[in-house]
Design a protein around this motif. Structure first.
Motif, mmCIF file in Angstrom:
data_model
loop_
_atom_site.group_PDB
_atom_site.id
_atom_site.type_symbol
_atom_site.label_atom_id
_atom_site.label_comp_id
_atom_site.label_asym_id
_atom_site.label_seq_id
_atom_site.Cartn_x
_atom_site.Cartn_y
_atom_site.Cartn_z
ATOM 1 N N LEU A 67 66.457 61.778 -3.234
ATOM 2 C CA LEU A 67 66.266 61.288 -1.873
ATOM 3 C C LEU A 67 66.059 62.450 -0.893
ATOM 4 O O LEU A 67 65.300 62.323 0.071
ATOM 5 N N THR A 68 66.721 63.575 -1.170
ATOM 6 C CA THR A 68 66.524 64.767 -0.331
ATOM 7 C C THR A 68 65.081 65.241 -0.448
ATOM 8 O O THR A 68 64.418 65.539 0.558
ATOM 9 N N GLN A 69 64.579 65.311 -1.674
ATOM 10 C CA GLN A 69 63.202 65.746 -1.888
ATOM 11 C C GLN A 69 62.206 64.786 -1.246
ATOM 12 O O GLN A 69 61.227 65.215 -0.621
ATOM 13 N N ILE A 70 62.467 63.489 -1.361
ATOM 14 C CA ILE A 70 61.558 62.497 -0.790
ATOM 15 C C ILE A 70 61.525 62.615 0.736
ATOM 16 O O ILE A 70 60.456 62.547 1.353
ATOM 17 N N ALA A 71 62.700 62.802 1.358
ATOM 18 C CA ALA A 71 62.758 62.928 2.817
ATOM 19 C C ALA A 71 61.966 64.144 3.287
ATOM 20 O O ALA A 71 61.224 64.081 4.278
ATOM 21 N N ILE A 72 62.112 65.268 2.572
ATOM 22 C CA ILE A 72 61.393 66.490 2.943
ATOM 23 C C ILE A 72 59.898 66.304 2.744
ATOM 24 O O ILE A 72 59.088 66.657 3.615
ATOM 25 N N SER A 73 59.519 65.739 1.613
ATOM 26 C CA SER A 73 58.102 65.537 1.330
ATOM 27 C C SER A 73 57.466 64.586 2.336
ATOM 28 O O SER A 73 56.348 64.824 2.801
ATOM 29 N N PHE A 74 58.164 63.499 2.671
ATOM 30 C CA PHE A 74 57.622 62.547 3.631
ATOM 31 C C PHE A 74 57.399 63.200 4.989
ATOM 32 O O PHE A 74 56.347 63.032 5.614
ATOM 33 N N THR A 75 58.385 63.973 5.441
ATOM 34 C CA THR A 75 58.278 64.615 6.755
ATOM 35 C C THR A 75 57.104 65.587 6.811
ATOM 36 O O THR A 75 56.290 65.559 7.740
ATOM 37 N N VAL A 76 57.004 66.450 5.794
ATOM 38 C CA VAL A 76 55.934 67.450 5.771
ATOM 39 C C VAL A 76 54.570 66.771 5.648
ATOM 40 O O VAL A 76 53.620 67.107 6.371
ATOM 41 N N ASN A 77 54.465 65.814 4.738
ATOM 42 C CA ASN A 77 53.175 65.152 4.527
ATOM 43 C C ASN A 77 52.768 64.290 5.724
ATOM 44 O O ASN A 77 51.577 64.124 5.983
ATOM 45 N N LEU A 78 53.745 63.744 6.443
ATOM 46 C CA LEU A 78 53.422 62.984 7.647
ATOM 47 C C LEU A 78 52.795 63.902 8.688
ATOM 48 O O LEU A 78 51.786 63.545 9.328
ATOM 49 N N VAL A 79 53.365 65.084 8.859
ATOM 50 C CA VAL A 79 52.795 66.057 9.794
ATOM 51 C C VAL A 79 51.382 66.432 9.355
ATOM 52 O O VAL A 79 50.459 66.517 10.179
ATOM 53 N N ILE A 80 51.205 66.636 8.047
ATOM 54 C CA ILE A 80 49.880 66.995 7.525
ATOM 55 C C ILE A 80 48.876 65.877 7.777
ATOM 56 O O ILE A 80 47.744 66.120 8.212
ATOM 57 N N ALA A 81 49.287 64.629 7.505
ATOM 58 C CA ALA A 81 48.379 63.498 7.685
ATOM 59 C C ALA A 81 47.961 63.342 9.147
ATOM 60 O O ALA A 81 46.817 62.982 9.444
ATOM 61 N N LEU A 82 48.886 63.624 10.067
ATOM 62 C CA LEU A 82 48.602 63.437 11.486
ATOM 63 C C LEU A 82 47.813 64.594 12.095
ATOM 64 O O LEU A 82 47.192 64.442 13.142
ATOM 65 N N THR A 83 47.858 65.746 11.447
ATOM 66 C CA THR A 83 47.225 66.933 12.037
ATOM 67 C C THR A 83 46.161 67.550 11.133
ATOM 68 O O THR A 83 45.700 68.662 11.410
ATOM 69 N N ALA A 84 45.760 66.849 10.063
ATOM 70 C CA ALA A 84 44.864 67.432 9.054
ATOM 71 C C ALA A 84 43.580 67.985 9.657
ATOM 72 O O ALA A 84 43.155 69.102 9.348
ATOM 73 N N ALA A 85 42.941 67.199 10.522
ATOM 74 C CA ALA A 85 41.661 67.637 11.092
ATOM 75 C C ALA A 85 41.823 68.914 11.904
ATOM 76 O O ALA A 85 41.018 69.846 11.799
ATOM 77 N N GLY A 86 42.873 68.966 12.710
ATOM 78 C CA GLY A 86 43.110 70.150 13.531
ATOM 79 C C GLY A 86 43.447 71.371 12.703
ATOM 80 O O GLY A 86 42.971 72.482 12.983
ATOM 81 N N ILE A 87 44.264 71.192 11.648
ATOM 82 C CA ILE A 87 44.627 72.311 10.784
ATOM 83 C C ILE A 87 43.399 72.845 10.048
ATOM 84 O O ILE A 87 43.194 74.058 9.942
ATOM 85 N N ALA A 88 42.582 71.929 9.541
ATOM 86 C CA ALA A 88 41.367 72.344 8.832
ATOM 87 C C ALA A 88 40.455 73.152 9.745
ATOM 88 O O ALA A 88 39.877 74.167 9.344
ATOM 89 N N SER A 89 40.331 72.708 10.987
ATOM 90 C CA SER A 89 39.496 73.420 11.947
ATOM 91 C C SER A 89 40.062 74.804 12.246
ATOM 92 O O SER A 89 39.320 75.786 12.344
ATOM 93 N N TRP A 90 41.388 74.889 12.381
ATOM 94 C CA TRP A 90 42.021 76.185 12.689
ATOM 95 C C TRP A 90 41.812 77.171 11.551
ATOM 96 O O TRP A 90 41.471 78.336 11.776
ATOM 97 N N PHE A 91 42.024 76.727 10.300
ATOM 98 C CA PHE A 91 41.833 77.615 9.160
ATOM 99 C C PHE A 91 40.376 78.043 9.029
ATOM 100 O O PHE A 91 40.087 79.162 8.593
ATOM 101 N N ALA A 92 39.449 77.172 9.394
ATOM 102 C CA ALA A 92 38.032 77.531 9.343
ATOM 103 C C ALA A 92 37.731 78.682 10.299
ATOM 104 O O ALA A 92 36.875 79.519 10.019
#
Length: 212
Positions: free
Chosen positions: A155-180
């Motif tokens: 459950l600890t791993q799931i909570a961490i994964s959900f939090t990180v992946n939620l941030v990624i899902a919500l900011t993917a376009a912006g992060i991809a643009s920044w890395f570019a």
């Protein structure tokens, strides 16, 4: 009950693993960029459901493992160490690509988004190896029920994964643009990740089986 320092160390390992590019991250980023944030979140819910399958399967298996087959524990330990070294190599090898270099995906229904997220995670070898070879390093019979410890860590791993992946899902376009625009930082991240993964692999290889 797992000691706080051990739980913190496990949480750090779980955070490192979720930040390491794999099928889940690549799918969520691709889906979020191609179909939008809502599609990414729905896909993430499918991924989380897949984590529950891994967690309960590993928890039931780990109970029998610790009670009956110490040699299997050592086998899993070395498998986990070798897998971490492989991930480290994947991060630093020549020609390694960023998960933000994604392909366009067709528009899918909500039910298909959820199902694909679920299948991507259930069939993800990275998650399976984490639960079968790395999670056991943080369980000791002196801390109580192996089953309950497995569920607590899961459950600890799931909570961490959900939090990180939620941030990624919500900011993917912006992060991809920044890395570019900043490819140097992408290279720094890859080599830092490779170093940390290799260090964790050594730690697991040297870890002694803890018993009551």
């Amino acid at each position: 009950m797992i000691p706080v320092n051990e739980l913190f160390l496990f949480a750090s390992a779980a955070l490192l693993m979720v930040l390491t590019p794999g099928p889940n991250m690549i799918y969520l980023i691709s889906r979020s960029i191609s179909q939008g944030r809502i599609a990414g979140v729905i896909s993430l819910l499918g991924v989380v459901t897949g984590f529950l399958v891994h967690m309960f399967a590993a928890a039931i298996g780990l109970t029998a493992l610790f009670l009956a087959i110490p040699l299997a524990y050592e086998t899993l330990k070395w498998a986990g160490a070798l897998y971490l070294l492989w991930l480290a190599w994947q991060a630093v090898r020549p020609g390694a690509r960023s998960p933000f270099e994604t392909k366009n995906l067709p528009i899918d229904s909500k039910s298909k988004l959820f199902t694909m997220g679920f299948l991507t995670n259930v069939l993800n070898p990275k998650v399976a190896v984490f639960y079968l070879a790395i999670l056991p390093q943080f369980i000791s019979s002196e801390h109580g029920s192996v089953l309950l410890q497995s569920i607590e860590l899961g459950l600890t791993q799931i909570a961490i994964s959900f939090t990180v992946n939620l941030v990624i899902a919500l900011t993917a376009a912006g992060i991809a643009s920044w890395f570019a625009r900043n490819p140097t930082w992408l290279a720094v991240q890859r080599y830092f990740m490779g170093f940390v993964l290799a260090t964790l692999a050594v730690r697991l290889a040297l870890e002694q089986r803890r018993t009551a």
